[in-house]
Scaffold this motif. Structure first.
Motif, PDB file in Angstrom:
ATOM      1  N   HIS A  26       0.835  -1.207   0.000  1.00 49.05           N
ATOM      2  CA  HIS A  26       0.000   0.000   0.000  1.00 49.05           C
ATOM      3  C   HIS A  26       0.863   1.247   0.000  1.00 49.05           C
ATOM      4  O   HIS A  26       0.543   2.250  -0.662  1.00 49.05           O
ATOM      5  CB  HIS A  26      -0.917  -0.024   1.228  1.00 49.05           C
ATOM      6  CG  HIS A  26      -1.886   1.102   1.285  1.00 49.05           C
ATOM      7  ND1 HIS A  26      -1.634   2.283   1.964  1.00 49.05           N
ATOM      8  CD2 HIS A  26      -3.129   1.244   0.759  1.00 49.05           C
ATOM      9  CE1 HIS A  26      -2.670   3.086   1.854  1.00 49.05           C
ATOM     10  NE2 HIS A  26      -3.593   2.495   1.124  1.00 49.05           N
ATOM     11  N   LEU A  27       1.966   1.207   0.744  1.00 42.17           N
ATOM     12  CA  LEU A  27       2.861   2.357   0.781  1.00 42.17           C
ATOM     13  C   LEU A  27       3.565   2.558  -0.556  1.00 42.17           C
ATOM     14  O   LEU A  27       3.686   3.688  -1.058  1.00 42.17           O
ATOM     15  CB  LEU A  27       3.889   2.157   1.906  1.00 42.17           C
ATOM     16  CG  LEU A  27       4.780   3.351   2.265  1.00 42.17           C
ATOM     17  CD1 LEU A  27       3.939   4.536   2.690  1.00 42.17           C
ATOM     18  CD2 LEU A  27       5.748   2.973   3.378  1.00 42.17           C
ATOM     19  N   GLY A  30       1.797   4.349  -3.449  1.00 37.86           N
ATOM     20  CA  GLY A  30       1.797   5.815  -3.444  1.00 37.86           C
ATOM     21  C   GLY A  30       2.905   6.420  -4.275  1.00 37.86           C
ATOM     22  O   GLY A  30       2.847   7.619  -4.613  1.00 37.86           O
ATOM     23  N   GLU A  76     -10.025   6.191  -0.422  1.00 36.43           N
ATOM     24  CA  GLU A  76      -8.827   5.992   0.391  1.00 36.43           C
ATOM     25  C   GLU A  76      -9.146   5.237   1.675  1.00 36.43           C
ATOM     26  O   GLU A  76      -8.357   4.413   2.137  1.00 36.43           O
ATOM     27  CB  GLU A  76      -8.196   7.350   0.719  1.00 36.43           C
ATOM     28  CG  GLU A  76      -7.545   8.024  -0.460  1.00 36.43           C
ATOM     29  CD  GLU A  76      -6.379   7.207  -1.016  1.00 36.43           C
ATOM     30  OE1 GLU A  76      -5.587   6.686  -0.217  1.00 36.43           O
ATOM     31  OE2 GLU A  76      -6.278   7.096  -2.248  1.00 36.43           O
ATOM     32  N   ALA A  80      -7.498   1.700   2.657  1.00 36.53           N
ATOM     33  CA  ALA A  80      -6.722   1.598   3.898  1.00 36.53           C
ATOM     34  C   ALA A  80      -7.271   0.492   4.793  1.00 36.53           C
ATOM     35  O   ALA A  80      -6.505  -0.259   5.413  1.00 36.53           O
ATOM     36  CB  ALA A  80      -6.754   2.941   4.634  1.00 36.53           C
ATOM     37  N   TRP A 124      -3.391  13.395   3.784  1.00 38.01           N
ATOM     38  CA  TRP A 124      -3.131  11.956   3.680  1.00 38.01           C
ATOM     39  C   TRP A 124      -2.584  11.595   2.309  1.00 38.01           C
ATOM     40  O   TRP A 124      -1.624  10.816   2.200  1.00 38.01           O
ATOM     41  CB  TRP A 124      -4.419  11.182   3.965  1.00 38.01           C
ATOM     42  CG  TRP A 124      -4.375   9.766   3.496  1.00 38.01           C
ATOM     43  CD1 TRP A 124      -5.015   9.212   2.433  1.00 38.01           C
ATOM     44  CD2 TRP A 124      -3.596   8.706   4.079  1.00 38.01           C
ATOM     45  NE1 TRP A 124      -4.712   7.884   2.311  1.00 38.01           N
ATOM     46  CE2 TRP A 124      -3.835   7.542   3.303  1.00 38.01           C
ATOM     47  CE3 TRP A 124      -2.736   8.628   5.159  1.00 38.01           C
ATOM     48  CZ2 TRP A 124      -3.244   6.326   3.595  1.00 38.01           C
ATOM     49  CZ3 TRP A 124      -2.140   7.411   5.453  1.00 38.01           C
ATOM     50  CH2 TRP A 124      -2.389   6.274   4.684  1.00 38.01           C
ATOM     51  N   ARG A 128       1.011  10.018   1.704  1.00 36.54           N
ATOM     52  CA  ARG A 128       1.140   8.697   1.094  1.00 36.54           C
ATOM     53  C   ARG A 128       2.040   8.749  -0.131  1.00 36.54           C
ATOM     54  O   ARG A 128       2.844   7.831  -0.360  1.00 36.54           O
ATOM     55  CB  ARG A 128      -0.246   8.176   0.722  1.00 36.54           C
ATOM     56  CG  ARG A 128      -0.236   6.760   0.200  1.00 36.54           C
ATOM     57  CD  ARG A 128      -1.616   6.299  -0.190  1.00 36.54           C
ATOM     58  NE  ARG A 128      -1.541   4.992  -0.835  1.00 36.54           N
ATOM     59  CZ  ARG A 128      -2.545   4.419  -1.473  1.00 36.54           C
ATOM     60  NH1 ARG A 128      -3.709   5.040  -1.547  1.00 36.54           N
ATOM     61  NH2 ARG A 128      -2.396   3.240  -2.032  1.00 36.54           N
ATOM     62  N   GLY A 132       5.573   7.048   0.062  1.00 37.38           N
ATOM     63  CA  GLY A 132       5.697   5.955  -0.889  1.00 37.38           C
ATOM     64  C   GLY A 132       6.934   6.105  -1.754  1.00 37.38           C
ATOM     65  O   GLY A 132       7.653   5.120  -2.013  1.00 37.38           O
ATOM     66  N   GLU A 190       2.593   4.280   8.622  1.00 36.04           N
ATOM     67  CA  GLU A 190       1.502   4.613   7.714  1.00 36.04           C
ATOM     68  C   GLU A 190       0.146   4.315   8.355  1.00 36.04           C
ATOM     69  O   GLU A 190      -0.811   5.091   8.209  1.00 36.04           O
ATOM     70  CB  GLU A 190       1.644   3.831   6.417  1.00 36.04           C
ATOM     71  CG  GLU A 190       0.631   4.249   5.364  1.00 36.04           C
ATOM     72  CD  GLU A 190       0.693   3.367   4.148  1.00 36.04           C
ATOM     73  OE1 GLU A 190       0.309   3.835   3.055  1.00 36.04           O
ATOM     74  OE2 GLU A 190       1.105   2.203   4.268  1.00 36.04           O
ATOM     75  N   ALA A 194      -2.736   7.008   9.031  1.00 35.02           N
ATOM     76  CA  ALA A 194      -4.057   6.781   8.433  1.00 35.02           C
ATOM     77  C   ALA A 194      -5.149   6.944   9.478  1.00 35.02           C
ATOM     78  O   ALA A 194      -6.201   7.534   9.208  1.00 35.02           O
ATOM     79  CB  ALA A 194      -4.118   5.395   7.801  1.00 35.02           C
TER      80      ALA A 194
END
Length: 414
Positions: A26-27, A30, A76, A80, A124, A128, A132, A190, A194
């Motif tokens: 997920h990171l 970004g 998002e 998340a 956010w 991100r 990222g 992260e 979040a």
């Protein structure tokens, strides 16, 4: 097999959890925007530090503008929830999370409803993107360092050249271990950010609190209904059965059984009505419940148990507002039940007075053996009477006065 040392278990546990790597993925996702923008300008054929800074800064206005769309926060939030928190995809054994497959993420998945929500979403998205890109660069660089220390040449290092040292092959695992530590730490960071930026807004928390309060009030109301209705029916049945056995009169026994049958049937109707509410089937209960205009039936059932009930009802009770009439009926029912339960078939006086603005209810009975209860007003039934009165803006009191036990209720009609 002996258990591993606690320190080793603490270090290894995150590495065998699937959520650790979904967080890292997920990171890294970004980084797509700045990498795509950097290919256009300034170009990433032979990038330096300045080029990477430009690639990180140029997409910021575009990403912040995307946060103005209300649906951006929802998208998002859903992403998340799926990738940052343990779920059915995560290896979480021996915990409540594994049993339910769900955790309380603390992440909102509703569209932005205010400019504050849009601002938090913009922060956010920027975080991100920048985090990222940094994670992507460090991942590639640490892998390149591992190759260099292992004796493999790297033509274009991402963050500058690395000069191999003599005998450095033994150090090759260190960058890989550093990368694993970065994966765990980056995912946790992260997740924490979040929760802070995608968490429920003040409006959403207030709405959730109001919804929870409504549910608790509904549960309390249903509990009071069951207590008053079933408690009254069981008390009358016990008193009637005891009186019939003591009397030894077939005619009295027949009347007692008829009263128990009628009271039990009414209790079953109330139980079915309450169960319809609990099942939440979408059906409406068959009736809203008895009102004070049906108090005669309640008084007759108390008289049939052997109690001498003197009742005086004045005023247009049949014209009372529905909620007031129903709650007053339940309060009268509980007051009579308490008198029969704690004092037996004693003389009971009931006074009901209604006018244009107020309803008054007074139930009086002699004290059992001439002594007051050990803790006056401590029963759940009396507490329910006070709660019902308070919800209607009124007041209820119970205690000893003039050598008798009195329950007094005053309810406003406006």
């Amino acid at each position: 097999m002996p258990a591993p040392p606690p320190l080793l278990e603490t270090l290894v546990r995150p590495l065998v959890r699937a959520v650790t790597y979904t967080r890292w993925l997920h990171l890294l996702i970004g980084a797509i925007v700045p990498l795509a923008g950097g290919l256009i300008y300034p170009g990433l054929s032979d990038p330096g530090v300045v080029d990477w800074l430009i690639a990180a800064a140029l997409p910021v206005p575009l990403v912040a503008a995307a946060a103005l769309l209300p649906s951006a926060r929802r998208a998002e939030g859903l992403q998340a929830r799926l990738m940052l928190f343990p779920g059915k995809h995560a290896r979480v054994r021996g915990t409540s999370e594994a049993a339910s497959g769900e955790v309380d993420t603390g992440i909102s998945a509703t569209p932005s409803a205010s400019w504050t929500d849009r601002g938090r979403t913009a922060l956010w998205l920027v975080f991100r993107m920048e985090a990222g890109l940094a994670a992507w660069l460090l991942t590639i660089w640490l892998l390149q360092v591992t190759l260099v220390l292992s004796g493999v040449s790297v033509e274009e290092p991402v963050l500058g050249s690395v000069t191999p040292l003599a005998g450095a092959a033994a150090l090759a695992p260190l960058p890989a271990l550093a990368l694993l530590a970065l994966v765990v730490a980056g995912g946790r960071l992260e997740t924490r950010v979040a929760r802070r930026l995608l968490g429920p807004s003040v409006r959403e928390r207030m709405a959730a609190l109001e919804d929870r309060t409504e549910r608790l009030l509904e549960r309390n109301r249903i509990a009071r209904e069951l207590h008053d209705s079933l408690g009254h029916a069981l008390t009358l049945a016990v008193v009637q059965a005891g009186a019939a056995r003591a009397a030894g009169d077939p005619e009295f026994t027949d009347r007692a059984l008829a009263t128990i049958e009628e009271t039990g049937r009414a209790a079953l109707e109330d139980l079915e009505r309450v169960l319809l509410l609990l099942r939440e089937t979408g059906r409406r209960p068959a009736g809203a419940g008895p009102g004070l205009d049906e108090a005669a039936r309640l008084l007759d059932s108390a008289r049939s148990s052997g109690a001498v009930v003197e009742a005086e009802i004045t005023g247009p009770v049949e014209e009372l507002p529905g909620p007031v009439s129903r709650e007053a009926y339940r309060m009268l029912q509980e007051a009579l039940t308490n008198a029969l339960r704690h004092a037996g078939p004693v003389p009971v006086e009931v006074r009901v007075t209604a006018d244009d603005s107020r309803l008054s209810l007074l139930v009086t009975n002699p004290l059992p053996d001439g002594r007051p209860p050990a803790v006056p007003g401590s029963g759940s039934g009396l507490r329910g009477i006070r709660e019902r009165a308070a919800l209607l803006g009124g007041e209820a009191k119970a205690g000893v006065a003039d050598g008798t036990w009195q329950v007094t209720v005053a309810l406003p009609l406006r």
